[in-house]
Design a protein around this motif. Structure first.
Motif, PDB file in Angstrom:
ATOM      1  N   PRO A   1     -13.696  -4.611 -34.152  1.00  0.00           N
ATOM      2  CA  PRO A   1     -13.972  -5.041 -35.530  1.00  0.00           C
ATOM      3  C   PRO A   1     -13.546  -6.507 -35.711  1.00  0.00           C
ATOM      4  O   PRO A   1     -12.539  -6.921 -35.148  1.00  0.00           O
ATOM      5  N   THR A   2     -14.323  -7.253 -36.449  1.00  0.00           N
ATOM      6  CA  THR A   2     -14.018  -8.683 -36.577  1.00  0.00           C
ATOM      7  C   THR A   2     -13.225  -9.011 -37.842  1.00  0.00           C
ATOM      8  O   THR A   2     -12.697 -10.109 -37.973  1.00  0.00           O
ATOM      9  N   ALA A   3     -13.165  -8.054 -38.773  1.00  0.00           N
ATOM     10  CA  ALA A   3     -12.436  -8.320 -40.020  1.00  0.00           C
ATOM     11  C   ALA A   3     -10.963  -8.580 -39.723  1.00  0.00           C
ATOM     12  O   ALA A   3     -10.406  -8.002 -38.798  1.00  0.00           O
ATOM     13  N   PRO A   4     -10.333  -9.480 -40.484  1.00  0.00           N
ATOM     14  CA  PRO A   4      -8.906  -9.743 -40.257  1.00  0.00           C
ATOM     15  C   PRO A   4      -8.077  -8.477 -40.466  1.00  0.00           C
ATOM     16  O   PRO A   4      -8.431  -7.630 -41.269  1.00  0.00           O
ATOM     17  N   VAL A   5      -6.979  -8.374 -39.729  1.00  0.00           N
ATOM     18  CA  VAL A   5      -6.133  -7.182 -39.807  1.00  0.00           C
ATOM     19  C   VAL A   5      -4.965  -7.467 -40.744  1.00  0.00           C
ATOM     20  O   VAL A   5      -4.317  -8.503 -40.637  1.00  0.00           O
TER      21      VAL A   5
END
Ligand SMILES: [Zn+2]
Length: 291
Positions: free
Chosen positions: A88-92
């Motif tokens: 997943p590319t969304a920030p964690v």
């Protein structure tokens, strides 16, 4: 029990990652857990834009060489690496309950997560210019799978630590690198030696037998786990054990029941018939409590 990755599992992980990482460019690093990251200069973000050039093992440490910068990790009891074909590319968002410690994105969208389950927080991640900057790596004794670790090398190690019990000696990373609680039980069972035997009480023949047991036990485990996906390594390790973690089950050699006794901060398993002349080892911690 038996789930801490030791030399064979880390070797297999290194092989698994080498196939997938070498030649790829690190696109982004998300450092999520402040507790896991033990270094600050260079920062993990310095890896971005660099090409992975190698993956190796030092004892139980995994070393990912990113064009001269090294991402070194010690997985400890609850840490693990999870490979993802598509990350997943969304920030964690960091959170106390999130097992994710560090996420490495590669240029093709794949990558891996360094995770730690539970609350013990022993996972350690380092970004260094040389793996020897990691104190635990700098302290390591010889690797038992290199050719210079011969019978004479083991004999001199045993002499230098004469008053140490074999169990404690084998899992001391500064003495021999990569053997932990599980494989030390296995090695001593293969060698038919008592875990409480003192290092300088071994005959020349015992030393040769112990050396062969170390090399064969670890070598066999490396062979068995080679090529296994990362997610199967822990179960495979557990399934391959002869005595470790098997108290109350029959010894695969003689059929006697595998016994357990406390040792240092944990416990060890052994077979009295195979290893201690049929005499059960006294549980010192228990007898101290009863006095
Ligand atoms: Zn036995």
């Amino acid at each position: 029990m038996g789930a801490v990755p030791e030399l064979p599992e880390v070797e297999a992980l290194a092989g698994f990652l080498r196939e997938r990482l070498v030649g790829r460019v690190v696109a982004r690093v998300d450092a999520v857990s402040v507790a896991a990251l033990k270094t600050f200069d260079p920062p993990p973000t310095a890896l971005a834009g660099l090409t992975v050039t190698g993956v190796s093992r030092h004892g139980k440490f995994l070393d990912i060489d990113v064009d001269g910068l090294h991402l070194v990790t010690h997985l400890a009891r609850a840490g693990w690496i999870r490979w993802r074909e598509q990350l997943p590319t969304a920030p964690v968002r960091p959170s106390g309950r999130n097992p994710l410690a560090l996420r490495v994105h590669l240029d093709d969208g794949s990558g891996f997560d360094l995770t730690e389950a539970g609350t013990r927080k022993k996972l350690a991640v380092y970004v260094v210019r040389d793996a020897a900057e990691v104190p635990g790596v700098a302290r390591l004794g010889p690797d038992p799978l290199v050719s210079s670790f011969d019978v004479a090398a083991l004999a001199s190690i045993l002499q230098a630590h004469g008053r140490t019990q074999l169990k404690g000696l084998l899992r001391d990373q500064s003495v021999v690198a990569g053997i932990g609680n599980a494989y030390s039980d296995e090695v001593l069972h293969v060698a038919r030696l008592s875990p409480f035997k003192l290092a300088d009480s071994l005959s020349d023949e015992d030393v040769a037998v112990l050396h062969a047991a170390i090399v064969e036990t670890l070598g066999d485990a490396v062979e068995r786990s080679r090529g296994l996906p990362a997610k199967e390594l822990k179960d495979d390790k557990r399934a391959g054990m002869r005595v470790h973690g098997r108290a109350g089950q029959p010894c695969p050699v003689c059929g006697d029941l595998v016994r357990e006794v406390s040792f240092a901060d944990s416990s060890l398993q052994y077979c009295a018939t195979c290893q201690t002349g049929g005499k059960p080892l006294a549980d010192r911690r228990m007898s101290r409590l009863l006095k």
